[in-house]
Motif scaffolding. Structure first.
Motif, mmCIF file in Angstrom:
data_model
loop_
_atom_site.group_PDB
_atom_site.id
_atom_site.type_symbol
_atom_site.label_atom_id
_atom_site.label_comp_id
_atom_site.label_asym_id
_atom_site.label_seq_id
_atom_site.Cartn_x
_atom_site.Cartn_y
_atom_site.Cartn_z
ATOM 1 N N VAL A 1 87.374 3.313 79.871
ATOM 2 C CA VAL A 1 87.038 1.962 79.450
ATOM 3 C C VAL A 1 87.415 0.961 80.530
ATOM 4 O O VAL A 1 88.471 1.082 81.162
ATOM 5 C CB VAL A 1 87.761 1.608 78.128
ATOM 6 C CG1 VAL A 1 89.261 1.774 78.249
ATOM 7 C CG2 VAL A 1 87.426 0.205 77.659
ATOM 8 N N ASP A 2 86.543 0.001 80.735
ATOM 9 C CA ASP A 2 86.881 -1.181 81.512
ATOM 10 C C ASP A 2 87.511 -2.145 80.515
ATOM 11 O O ASP A 2 86.805 -2.896 79.831
ATOM 12 C CB ASP A 2 85.630 -1.776 82.147
ATOM 13 C CG ASP A 2 85.921 -3.014 82.984
ATOM 14 O OD1 ASP A 2 86.997 -3.620 82.814
ATOM 15 O OD2 ASP A 2 85.064 -3.384 83.806
ATOM 16 N N LEU A 3 88.826 -2.092 80.379
ATOM 17 C CA LEU A 3 89.508 -2.780 79.293
ATOM 18 C C LEU A 3 89.292 -4.293 79.349
ATOM 19 O O LEU A 3 89.098 -4.934 78.308
ATOM 20 C CB LEU A 3 91.009 -2.454 79.329
ATOM 21 C CG LEU A 3 91.827 -2.846 78.100
ATOM 22 C CD1 LEU A 3 91.272 -2.200 76.846
ATOM 23 C CD2 LEU A 3 93.292 -2.454 78.295
ATOM 24 N N ILE A 4 89.319 -4.869 80.544
ATOM 25 C CA ILE A 4 89.112 -6.309 80.674
ATOM 26 C C ILE A 4 87.729 -6.697 80.156
ATOM 27 O O ILE A 4 87.570 -7.634 79.357
ATOM 28 C CB ILE A 4 89.279 -6.760 82.139
ATOM 29 C CG1 ILE A 4 90.723 -6.535 82.617
ATOM 30 C CG2 ILE A 4 88.891 -8.226 82.290
ATOM 31 C CD1 ILE A 4 91.752 -7.429 81.987
ATOM 32 N N ALA A 5 86.703 -5.966 80.599
ATOM 33 C CA ALA A 5 85.336 -6.272 80.166
ATOM 34 C C ALA A 5 85.165 -6.040 78.673
ATOM 35 O O ALA A 5 84.472 -6.798 77.981
ATOM 36 C CB ALA A 5 84.339 -5.427 80.962
ATOM 37 N N TRP A 6 85.778 -4.973 78.171
ATOM 38 C CA TRP A 6 85.660 -4.640 76.748
ATOM 39 C C TRP A 6 86.292 -5.720 75.883
ATOM 40 O O TRP A 6 85.703 -6.180 74.906
ATOM 41 C CB TRP A 6 86.296 -3.272 76.506
ATOM 42 C CG TRP A 6 85.888 -2.636 75.214
ATOM 43 C CD1 TRP A 6 84.679 -2.071 74.920
ATOM 44 C CD2 TRP A 6 86.708 -2.493 74.062
ATOM 45 N NE1 TRP A 6 84.708 -1.575 73.634
ATOM 46 C CE2 TRP A 6 85.927 -1.820 73.094
ATOM 47 C CE3 TRP A 6 88.023 -2.854 73.751
ATOM 48 C CZ2 TRP A 6 86.422 -1.513 71.829
ATOM 49 C CZ3 TRP A 6 88.503 -2.545 72.492
ATOM 50 C CH2 TRP A 6 87.718 -1.877 71.545
ATOM 51 N N LEU A 7 87.500 -6.155 76.239
ATOM 52 C CA LEU A 7 88.165 -7.219 75.492
ATOM 53 C C LEU A 7 87.399 -8.535 75.617
ATOM 54 O O LEU A 7 87.273 -9.285 74.643
ATOM 55 C CB LEU A 7 89.597 -7.391 75.985
ATOM 56 C CG LEU A 7 90.570 -6.270 75.602
ATOM 57 C CD1 LEU A 7 91.893 -6.431 76.353
ATOM 58 C CD2 LEU A 7 90.827 -6.263 74.099
#
Length: 284
Positions: A103-109
């Motif tokens: 997951v690209d956590l920044i983009a997902w959030l």
């Protein structure tokens, strides 16, 4: 960058944890404030809705370990507490981040925040412990009030955390390590095996083989396989007793009115593991 609050607003608006194990209720209160409902909701009212469970400090070891496995609040308690405290105006979903997600956590959030959602992270603080710091003895719920190139902005406490650290703490098995001194201080006075009979048939407890004997050495309460637990690049010596910890890892909360205007929680959306996601930034 995607922000629920500015840093200045977070300083003014955030609720700070006041009682033991109440980080979940504090996260819910911060969610309500971020959604514009906090002025009519007190911390005590939210606490009553979340129903925080406390550690049973005076119990003998079996009951003490059981209490530690559910201390604080589960994701279900946070969801129910937010709905109850808001009189049905707030809804939410929690998702498991274990096993590890690509997951690209920044983009997902940022995707969730752009849709009007307020994220809550449930993190294993025993993972990714900075060098030289003591290993914490708990997990922690924190509302996320923004993301940017620098990392993820958290409440309770206010901090900017690097995304790779947050991801490691999110992508953790639901396992809690109990300190040696806490185990030994709750041993019964009479020597002999002390089995958690109430949960001995529960697969999570059976897998960890949580069985404790009263003897004069920490080795006696390691599991039968001689378990030592690992947290990333740290190897924990057998001074911890592992117990299962019943929590999911990431929640997103929305006003019901926003939920009706978006398809975030409806079948047919891009999937996140066995739950829902808001976009294609995450996959198993």
């Amino acid at each position: 960058m995607a922000m629920v609050w500015s840093v200045g607003a977070a300083v003014r608006e955030q609720a700070v944890q006041e009682g033991p194990s109440s980080c979940g209720a504090t996260a819910v209160l911060n969610v309500l404030r971020a959604l514009g409902l906090g002025s009519a909701t007190s911390a005590d009212a939210v606490e009553q809705c979340v129903r925080t469970r406390l550690r049973e400090q005076d119990a003998l070891l079996p009951q003490y370990l059981l209490s530690r496995s559910v201390a604080g609040a589960t994701h279900d308690q946070l969801l129910e507490g937010a709905e109850m405290a808001s009189e049905g105006r707030v809804t939410g979903r929690f998702f498991s981040f274990y096993p590890d997600r690509a997951v690209d956590l920044i983009a997902w959030l940022a995707g969730w925040i752009s849709k009007g959602a307020v994220p809550v992270a449930t993190m294993n603080m025993q993972v990714a412990v900075p060098e030289g710091e003591e290993i914490p003895d708990a997990w922690h719920h924190q509302m996320i009030f923004g993301v940017g190139p620098e990392g993820i902005y958290m409440t309770n406490p206010l901090e900017l955390m690097e995304s790779h650290v947050v991801k490691r703490r999110l992508c953790s098995a639901s396992l809690l390590l109990i300190r040696e001194e806490d185990v030994l201080s709750h041993l019964p006075q009479v020597a002999g095996p002390c089995v958690l009979t109430e949960f001995q048939d529960h697969p999570a407890w059976r897998e960890l083989d949580v069985v404790v004997s009263n003897k004069n050495t920490p080795k006696c309460w390691r599991n039968s396989a001689g378990l030592s637990a690992s947290t990333g690049d740290k190897e924990i010596l057998p001074t911890f007793q592992p117990v299962p910890f019943f929590k999911e890892h990431f929640g997103a909360f929305l006003l019901q009115s926003q939920r009706l205007q978006t398809s975030l929680f409806l079948p047919g959306n891009p999937r996140f593991g066995d739950g829902m996601s808001c976009d294609q930034h995450c996959k198993i």
